[in-house]
Scaffold this motif. Structure first.
Motif, short mmCIF file in Angstrom:
data_model
loop_
_atom_site.label_atom_id
_atom_site.label_comp_id
_atom_site.label_asym_id
_atom_site.label_seq_id
_atom_site.Cartn_x
_atom_site.Cartn_y
_atom_site.Cartn_z
N ASP A 83 32.68 51.02 2.45
CA ASP A 83 33.36 50.72 1.19
C ASP A 83 34.86 50.92 1.36
OD1 ASP A 83 30.90 50.26 0.03
OD2 ASP A 83 30.75 52.27 -0.87
N ASP A 84 35.63 50.16 0.61
CA ASP A 84 37.09 50.24 0.63
C ASP A 84 37.70 49.65 1.91
OD1 ASP A 84 37.58 51.43 -1.90
OD2 ASP A 84 36.93 53.36 -1.10
N SER A 85 36.88 48.98 2.74
CA SER A 85 37.41 48.26 3.89
C SER A 85 37.86 46.87 3.45
CB SER A 85 36.35 48.13 4.99
OG SER A 85 35.90 49.41 5.41
N ARG A 86 38.54 46.16 4.35
CA ARG A 86 39.04 44.82 4.05
C ARG A 86 38.75 43.88 5.22
NH1 ARG A 86 39.13 46.96 -0.06
NH2 ARG A 86 40.84 47.29 -1.55
N LEU A 87 38.58 42.61 4.88
CA LEU A 87 38.47 41.57 5.90
C LEU A 87 39.73 40.72 5.88
CD1 LEU A 87 34.80 40.27 5.36
CD2 LEU A 87 35.60 42.02 6.94
N PHE A 88 40.16 40.27 7.06
CA PHE A 88 41.29 39.36 7.12
C PHE A 88 41.16 38.48 8.35
CE2 PHE A 88 42.52 43.50 8.80
CZ PHE A 88 43.05 43.21 10.04
N THR A 89 41.93 37.42 8.38
CA THR A 89 41.84 36.47 9.48
C THR A 89 42.87 36.80 10.56
OG1 THR A 89 43.43 34.94 8.49
CG2 THR A 89 41.12 34.68 7.87
N ILE A 90 42.63 36.24 11.75
CA ILE A 90 43.59 36.33 12.85
C ILE A 90 44.08 34.90 13.07
CG2 ILE A 90 43.98 37.04 15.23
CD1 ILE A 90 41.62 38.91 15.01
N VAL A 115 37.86 36.34 12.41
CA VAL A 115 37.87 37.27 11.28
C VAL A 115 37.82 38.69 11.83
CG1 VAL A 115 36.64 38.05 9.22
CG2 VAL A 115 36.72 35.61 9.79
N SER A 116 38.58 39.58 11.21
CA SER A 116 38.62 40.98 11.62
C SER A 116 38.40 41.87 10.40
CB SER A 116 39.97 41.30 12.25
OG SER A 116 40.08 42.69 12.55
N ALA A 117 37.94 43.09 10.66
CA ALA A 117 37.84 44.10 9.61
C ALA A 117 38.94 45.14 9.79
CB ALA A 117 36.48 44.79 9.65
N PHE A 118 39.48 45.61 8.67
CA PHE A 118 40.34 46.79 8.65
C PHE A 118 39.57 47.83 7.86
CE2 PHE A 118 43.63 49.47 6.70
CZ PHE A 118 44.33 49.86 7.84
N MET A 119 39.09 48.86 8.57
CA MET A 119 38.14 49.78 7.96
C MET A 119 38.79 50.86 7.11
SD MET A 119 35.22 50.39 10.81
CE MET A 119 36.37 51.03 12.03
N ALA A 120 38.02 51.37 6.19
CA ALA A 120 38.42 52.56 5.44
C ALA A 120 38.62 53.71 6.41
CB ALA A 120 37.35 52.91 4.40
N PRO A 121 39.49 54.67 6.07
CA PRO A 121 39.73 55.79 6.99
C PRO A 121 38.48 56.63 7.21
CG PRO A 121 40.73 56.19 4.84
CD PRO A 121 40.28 54.77 4.84
N GLY A 122 38.43 57.26 8.38
CA GLY A 122 37.29 58.11 8.73
C GLY A 122 36.33 57.46 9.70
N TYR A 123 36.57 56.20 10.05
CA TYR A 123 35.68 55.46 10.94
C TYR A 123 36.44 55.01 12.19
CZ TYR A 123 32.46 55.18 7.00
OH TYR A 123 31.62 55.49 5.97
#
Length: 441
Positions: free
Chosen positions: A47-54, A87-95
């Motif tokens: 939760d609270d992660s984001r997806l974005f493109t390259i 497509v890439s993920a930018f994860m919520a902190p702690g991972y």
């Protein structure tokens, strides 16, 4: 038992719309090599992660029919064939990420911004996104859901009225409001860890510095603090935080500054006053650890914990990333030893990237480093940098042993080593059962 299907490839069209491929499978990258994720390292997208493109970078997928990896430059859309991007993920902190996004980085036309890039796919069985990652810290204080900007503005105004001449407050207000720094916001919410930026200069020239970048690289995420606050300005803001906030930490060494070791006299004086006047709380020092004699002075001033930033415990790779100015790798190692010998809780801000951090040579060096220094914690921080740029600068040629396997190897050799992502209060330096604190379910 039916074998679980591997997640599907995610790709994006030119408008950024994200789709899953009907039959191609998600891949990841270790260094510059495409690999299939192991089942143990695939977890639901936090939760609270984001997806974005390259942008302009075609993804690489596993084609089970051909039993080979394939670069996917175009896909069929009805009767049309359209170009696609990864497509890439930018994860919520702690991972901690265990694989980079699999794509043909040679096709990209720009230097990617300073984010951490994580392999992501689509699990048809559970109908959710999955990432190649492992949770390394259970602290949920830093999740974005805890930072409601609608509540922030009146708190900033209130504190600004209390300390109208404090330049440090003005800097942290900007960090909280303009840069959305969670640590700065904590100061105004009067809780948890608050930052103390002190230094406009640094003696490292990090490739991934978020406060100063050459014009031919990419925009920095922040502007550096332009002054050195006085001990009085520091104590005026941080003493109430230590005495009043829940789980209070005040921490030198922030993203909006150089390195606080360059202002050691100011930091030491402020720390002596805080420790003399505060009845509770933790004072932490984040640094490159470039000057062991200053580390000794700061330990004596009353620091509770220290965290030293390193991308590698191999001198050649460290130097390629930090590009030290006037200090040596051996100075950093000595500073870590000094902090531990002086009784401080000692951490490494370990800037990790799959293929570099889990290379056999780095694993071997890390085992030696832990044994020699006695460091308490490895904060497994995802390095925010263009993966292709970083791998090239580090001279990576082969895949790593696997990030999850790295954690297993270290924990087997040193059961008391702690993994984490965040700084801790004194009360939680050595929590009960910490020898078994990973993996985190």
């Amino acid at each position: 038992m039916k074998k679980r299907a591997l997640p599907k490839l995610l790709y994006a069209d030119s408008r950024g719309n994200i789709f899953d491929h009907p039959y191609l499978t998600m891949a990841g990258m270790s260094g510059n090599e495409a690999v299939l994720p192991e089942s143990v390292e695939l977890i639901p997208l936090p939760d609270d992660s984001r997806l974005f493109t390259i942008p302009n970078t075609p993804p690489i997928a596993w084609d089970a029919r051909k039993r080979s990896f394939e670069t996917v430059e175009r896909v069929k859309d009805g009767r049309r064939s359209i170009p696609v991007q990864a497509v890439s993920a930018f994860m919520a902190p702690g991972y901690m990420r265990t694989l980079l996004p699999a794509c043909d980085y040679s096709k990209k036309k720009v230097h990617l911004p300073l984010w951490s890039y994580t392999a992501v796919g689509w699990d048809e069985e559970t109908e959710r996104f999955v990432v190649a990652a492992s949770r390394v810290d259970a602290n949920e204080n830093w999740l974005p859901k805890n930072y409601d900007d609608r509540k922030l503005d009146p708190l900033v105004r209130k504190m600004a009225a209390l300390f109208p001449k404090n330049r440090l407050l003005e800097q942290l207000a900007r960090c909280a409001v303009d840069y959305h720094c969670f640590a700065a916001k904590n100061l105004f919410f009067r809780r948890w860890e608050a930052p103390i930026p002190t230094s406009p200069v640094c003696n490292s020239r990090c490739l991934g510095c978020i406060s100063l970048q050459p014009s031919d690289c990419c925009p920095s995420n922040h502007e550096r603090i332009p002054f050195v606050p006085t001990p009085e300005e520091i104590v005026e803001l941080m003493l109430p935080h230590l005495n009043e906030a829940p789980e209070p930490i005040v921490s030198y060494g922030q993203g909006c500054e150089g390195d606080p070791i360059m202002q050691a006299e100011t930091v030491a004086e402020a720390t002596r006053r805080l420790k003399r006047e505060a009845s509770r709380g933790t004072v932490n020092f984040n640094s490159n650890g470039s000057m062991p004699e200053r580390i000794r002075m700061l330990c004596d001033a009353g620091m509770d914990s220290m965290r030293f930033s390193m991308n590698s415990v191999q001198e050649n790779l460290y130097n390629r990333y930090y590009r030290p100015n006037g200090y040596r790798f051996a100075d950093v190692v000595q500073s870590v030893k000094t902090a531990k010998e002086r009784g401080l809780f000692t951490m490494i801000n370990y800037l990790v990237s799959p293929g570099v951090t889990d290379s056999p040579a780095e694993v071997e060096a890390l085992l030696r480093f832990i044994g020699e220094t006695g460091v308490d914690m490895l904060q497994m921080r995802n390095l925010s940098i263009d993966p292709a740029f970083y791998n090239d600068r580090m001279g990576i040629e082969a895949r790593g042993i696997g990030m999850y396997r790295l954690l297993e190897t270290i924990k087997k050799e040193f059961p008391k080593i702690q993994y984490g992502y965040f700084n801790r209060t004194r009360e939680k330096f050595y929590p009960e059962g910490y020898e078994k604190g990973w993996p985190i379910e």
